[in-house]
Write a protein that holds these residues in place. Sequence first.
Motif, PDB file in Angstrom:
ATOM      1  N   ALA A  19      -8.078 -25.209 -34.473  1.00 34.66           N
ATOM      2  CA  ALA A  19      -8.133 -26.597 -34.043  1.00 34.66           C
ATOM      3  C   ALA A  19      -9.290 -27.315 -34.700  1.00 34.66           C
ATOM      4  CB  ALA A  19      -8.345 -26.499 -32.477  1.00 34.66           C
ATOM      5  N   LYS A  51      -2.782 -33.389 -35.870  1.00 32.76           N
ATOM      6  CA  LYS A  51      -3.234 -33.599 -34.502  1.00 32.76           C
ATOM      7  C   LYS A  51      -2.199 -32.654 -33.438  1.00 32.76           C
ATOM      8  CE  LYS A  51      -4.690 -38.364 -35.099  1.00 32.76           C
ATOM      9  NZ  LYS A  51      -4.486 -39.769 -34.878  1.00 32.76           N
ATOM     10  N   LEU A  52      -1.362 -32.678 -33.891  1.00 32.76           N
ATOM     11  CA  LEU A  52      -0.253 -31.512 -33.035  1.00 32.76           C
ATOM     12  C   LEU A  52      -0.796 -30.247 -33.149  1.00 32.76           C
ATOM     13  CD1 LEU A  52       2.274 -31.155 -31.665  1.00 32.76           C
ATOM     14  CD2 LEU A  52       3.404 -30.659 -33.755  1.00 32.76           C
ATOM     15  N   ARG A  55      -6.084 -25.687 -29.481  1.00 37.77           N
ATOM     16  CA  ARG A  55      -6.997 -26.070 -28.303  1.00 37.77           C
ATOM     17  C   ARG A  55      -6.244 -25.682 -26.865  1.00 37.77           C
ATOM     18  NH1 ARG A  55      -7.893 -29.922 -24.497  1.00 37.77           N
ATOM     19  NH2 ARG A  55     -10.109 -30.241 -23.811  1.00 37.77           N
ATOM     20  N   TRP A  56      -5.122 -25.981 -26.603  1.00 36.16           N
ATOM     21  CA  TRP A  56      -4.496 -25.719 -25.271  1.00 36.16           C
ATOM     22  C   TRP A  56      -4.360 -24.288 -25.221  1.00 36.16           C
ATOM     23  CZ3 TRP A  56       0.332 -23.332 -25.230  1.00 36.16           C
ATOM     24  CH2 TRP A  56       0.987 -23.277 -23.939  1.00 36.16           C
ATOM     25  N   CYS A 109     -13.833 -28.139 -28.944  1.00 35.68           N
ATOM     26  CA  CYS A 109     -13.608 -26.864 -29.571  1.00 35.68           C
ATOM     27  C   CYS A 109     -14.727 -26.329 -29.919  1.00 35.68           C
ATOM     28  CB  CYS A 109     -12.656 -27.141 -30.702  1.00 35.68           C
ATOM     29  SG  CYS A 109     -11.051 -27.697 -30.041  1.00 35.68           S
ATOM     30  N   GLN A 153      -3.945 -29.212 -33.773  1.00 31.74           N
ATOM     31  CA  GLN A 153      -5.039 -29.189 -33.307  1.00 31.74           C
ATOM     32  C   GLN A 153      -5.083 -29.049 -31.755  1.00 31.74           C
ATOM     33  OE1 GLN A 153      -7.644 -32.831 -33.889  1.00 31.74           O
ATOM     34  NE2 GLN A 153      -9.085 -32.081 -32.199  1.00 31.74           N
ATOM     35  N   SER A 154      -4.225 -30.074 -31.099  1.00 28.92           N
ATOM     36  CA  SER A 154      -3.973 -29.872 -29.466  1.00 28.92           C
ATOM     37  C   SER A 154      -3.422 -28.652 -29.279  1.00 28.92           C
ATOM     38  CB  SER A 154      -3.188 -31.143 -29.092  1.00 28.92           C
ATOM     39  OG  SER A 154      -1.750 -31.109 -29.865  1.00 28.92           O
ATOM     40  N   HIS A 155      -2.439 -28.222 -29.853  1.00 25.43           N
ATOM     41  CA  HIS A 155      -1.725 -27.053 -29.341  1.00 25.43           C
ATOM     42  C   HIS A 155      -2.613 -25.749 -29.539  1.00 25.43           C
ATOM     43  CE1 HIS A 155       1.159 -23.710 -29.047  1.00 25.43           C
ATOM     44  NE2 HIS A 155       0.575 -23.292 -30.072  1.00 25.43           N
ATOM     45  N   ALA A 159      -8.919 -30.489 -37.207  1.00 26.44           N
ATOM     46  CA  ALA A 159      -9.375 -31.878 -36.753  1.00 26.44           C
ATOM     47  C   ALA A 159     -10.286 -32.337 -38.257  1.00 26.44           C
ATOM     48  CB  ALA A 159     -10.178 -31.862 -35.744  1.00 26.44           C
ATOM     49  N   ALA A 206     -14.758 -31.016 -34.066  1.00 26.52           N
ATOM     50  CA  ALA A 206     -14.100 -31.248 -32.955  1.00 26.52           C
ATOM     51  C   ALA A 206     -14.829 -30.835 -31.581  1.00 26.52           C
ATOM     52  CB  ALA A 206     -12.634 -30.518 -32.604  1.00 26.52           C
TER      53      ALA A 206
END
Length: 683
Positions: free
Chosen positions: A291, A258-259, A265-266, A302, A261-263, A295, A299
Motif C-alpha cells: 500500500a 489507488k485501488l 490497506r483494507w 499505513c 493501495q486501498s485494497h 501511494a 501513506a
Amino acid sequence: DMCEQLLAAEQSTYHNTLLALRGFCSLHAQDHHGALQDFQRVIEHESPHPSSCIKALCGRGLIRISGGSNYLTALDYITACQLKLDETIFTIKSYVPWNQRGLLLKVLQEEGQMMLQKKRYPGGSSVSFQKNQTELCTSLTLKVFCFVGSFFSRSRDAPGVFQLASLLVELDSSDEASRILCADALYQMGRGEEAHEMLSLALSRNPQRAPVLARLALLQLKRGSVYDGNQLLRRLIRIGDSSCLLPVLDIFQDEDRKLLQSHCRWRALAILKGKQEAAAIREAIAHLSFAILAAGGYAEDCLLTRARCYGRLGQMKTAIFDFNAVLKEDPSNVQALSGRGFVHLALKQQKEAVQDLISALKVEAGAVIPAILSLKPEAQGLVTGWLLQHGRATLSELMATKDVPEETLRDLLTMAKALTKVCRAAQHHIFYTDVLMANGEHQEALKHLQEAFGHCPAEDTARARLAVLQLQGRNVAGAAAPLSALARRDEKDLAFLLNFVDTKKQQHLAQAAAQEGKVLMKGHNHQQALGYHSLAVLASRANPRYLRHRAACLMHLKKYEKALKDMEKVIQGHGCNSPKTQAGDHCCQGFLLLALAQEEAAVQHYMQALQLDEPLALGTITECPGRESLTQTFHKIAQYNFEKQRYEEAWKITDYGLKIDKSSELQKLKARLKREASSCSIH
C-alpha cells in the motif's frame, strides 16, 4: 565496390536500396561515419522508400548504440516497426550480426520499459524528439524530420512500445521480459484482457515469477476479482520480492494504484483484526508495504500501522524508521510522536521516550492519554514515573533560578494535568498543584488540592501545600505545624515548597518554628522538635543559630553524623562570631567526633576551644564528656604521636591535656618528652 558501381550507373531505380546496402557493408567494416552518411541519405530522400527506410533506420539504430544514444536507437526501431513490422524483423535477422543482436534486444527492452514508465522527457514527446534530433543529427532536412517525428509522437505512447515489444517477442519468443513489456503496453492501451491473457500464459510457464504475479494481481483487482487478487498477492508475499512492484507501479494508472493501495490497506487491517500471531502480523506488514509503495512511498496511516506491527514483532529500530518517515512530513503528528515514544519506552531509552511523549502531549493530550492507558500496568507505571521525574526536575530547576518561562510552564501544566488523568496517584496531584502555584494560579491550585485530598488532607505533602497556599490568610505559627511534619519526612520537598513563600514570611516562619522547637525539646519531645528545627534552618537559609539548635536536637536523638554536618556548616561560617561562641561550637564538634570514634579530630577541636576561651571550654568539658574521660583521650592521642616520633605534636596535645586535668599519665609522658628533647639536643 559492387554497390558503388551500381550507384555510379545512370539508372537510379534502386538508388535507396543500394545506399542502405552500402551502409550495412560500411557498418560491418567498422566505418560508422560512412555508414551513417548512407543511412541519412536514405532517410532524407525526397521520396522515401519504406523498405529502404526500414533498413536505414535499423542500421542507424545500431550506430547509435555504439555512441551511447540508446534512447534514439529505440526511436529508430519504433519508427521502423510502425512502417512495417515484418520487414523490420527480416532486416534484423538478415543484417544485424549475432554478436550485436543480444545487446540490441536488451537496449530496446530497457528503453521501451522507460517509455512506459514516463521516465523519458516528460515535457512532451514531439518537442523532446525535435530537440534531440536537432542536437544530434543536424544534417536532417525539415521534411524528413517531420516524417520521422510524426511516427515518434505516437511511439512514445503505448502503441509504439507495443510495436517494439511485438518485435522483441518475434525475435525471441522465449524471452519473458519482452512478453511482460508487451503486456504493459497492452494495459496502457486499455486492452487489459489481452494483457491478462499474455501474463497468465507467462505465469503458467514460471509460477514463481514475481513481476508477473504483481501485474496479474492488480489486473484481477481491476476486474473485481478480489479473491483471485488476494491469492496472487499472498503468493507474491511468500516469494518475498516486493521490489518488483516499483516498476509496475510506474506503469499503472493513478486510479489503479489507488485501488491497489486501498485494497492492501483494507486487507492488512482485516488480518490484524483477527489473529495476532507473528506470521499474521508479518503478512499484514507485507500488505501495508504494498500500500505504501502504491501511494508513492508515503501513506501516513499505513506507515503508522506498519510501525506498530514492527513494534509487536520486536523490530524496534524498523518501527522507529517508519515513525520518522511520518514525522519528516508532519513533525507534529501525535500518533507518530507517541508511537515512537512507546518504542523508546520498550528500549528503556528514558530521555528519548520522555521527549517524544511530551511533544505529543503538547500537540493533543486528549489523543495521548488513551494511548498511555492502553499500555500494560507495568509500562504505564514506567511512563508516568519518567514523566513525573522529568517534570519535577524541570520545575525544581526553574524555581531555583527564579526564571520561569511561560512556554515551559504551559508544557508542564499540560503534562501534569495529563498525569492526573492517567493515574490519580497523590504524587501526580501534588505535582499539578505545584505547577499551578509556579504559574501564579493559587486559587486554582487550592481548589484542585482540596478536590483531590479534601479540606483536611491526611498526606503530609498535601497538608504542607495547603499551609503554603493559606499562609497569607492565617498566622505563621499555624502554618509551621504541617510544614514541620513535611520537614521530618522530606526536607528536599520542603526546600522546594519554600520557594513559594516570600522572604519576610520565611523569616517569621523560621522564628516561630525555632520557638516551638525549643518548647518541644524542654518537654523531651525531640522527634517532633526536629521537624520544627529543620523548618527553621530551611526557612532561614541555614542560619547558624538554628543550625546549632537542630544539632543539639540531633544529639539527643543520637543522630551524630547529621548533627556533625550541621556543626561543620556553623564552624565554616565563623568569622564575625565572638571567641566565646566559637569555643562553644568547637566543644560541640569535639563531642560529636568522640561519639563517632574520631578521637584525633575531636582532640584538635577541643584544643582549639581551649585556645579561644579556656574557662568556657573547661566548663563545657566538665559537663560533658567529663575532664577525666577527655584527659584519657588526650593521653591516647599524645602517646600515638610520641610513638610516631612526632614529638612537637605530642608535646602540644600533652600540654593542653594537662590544662584539662593534671593526669599522672600525662605528666609522665611530658617527662619522657623532655628527656627525648634533651637527648636530641646532646646528639
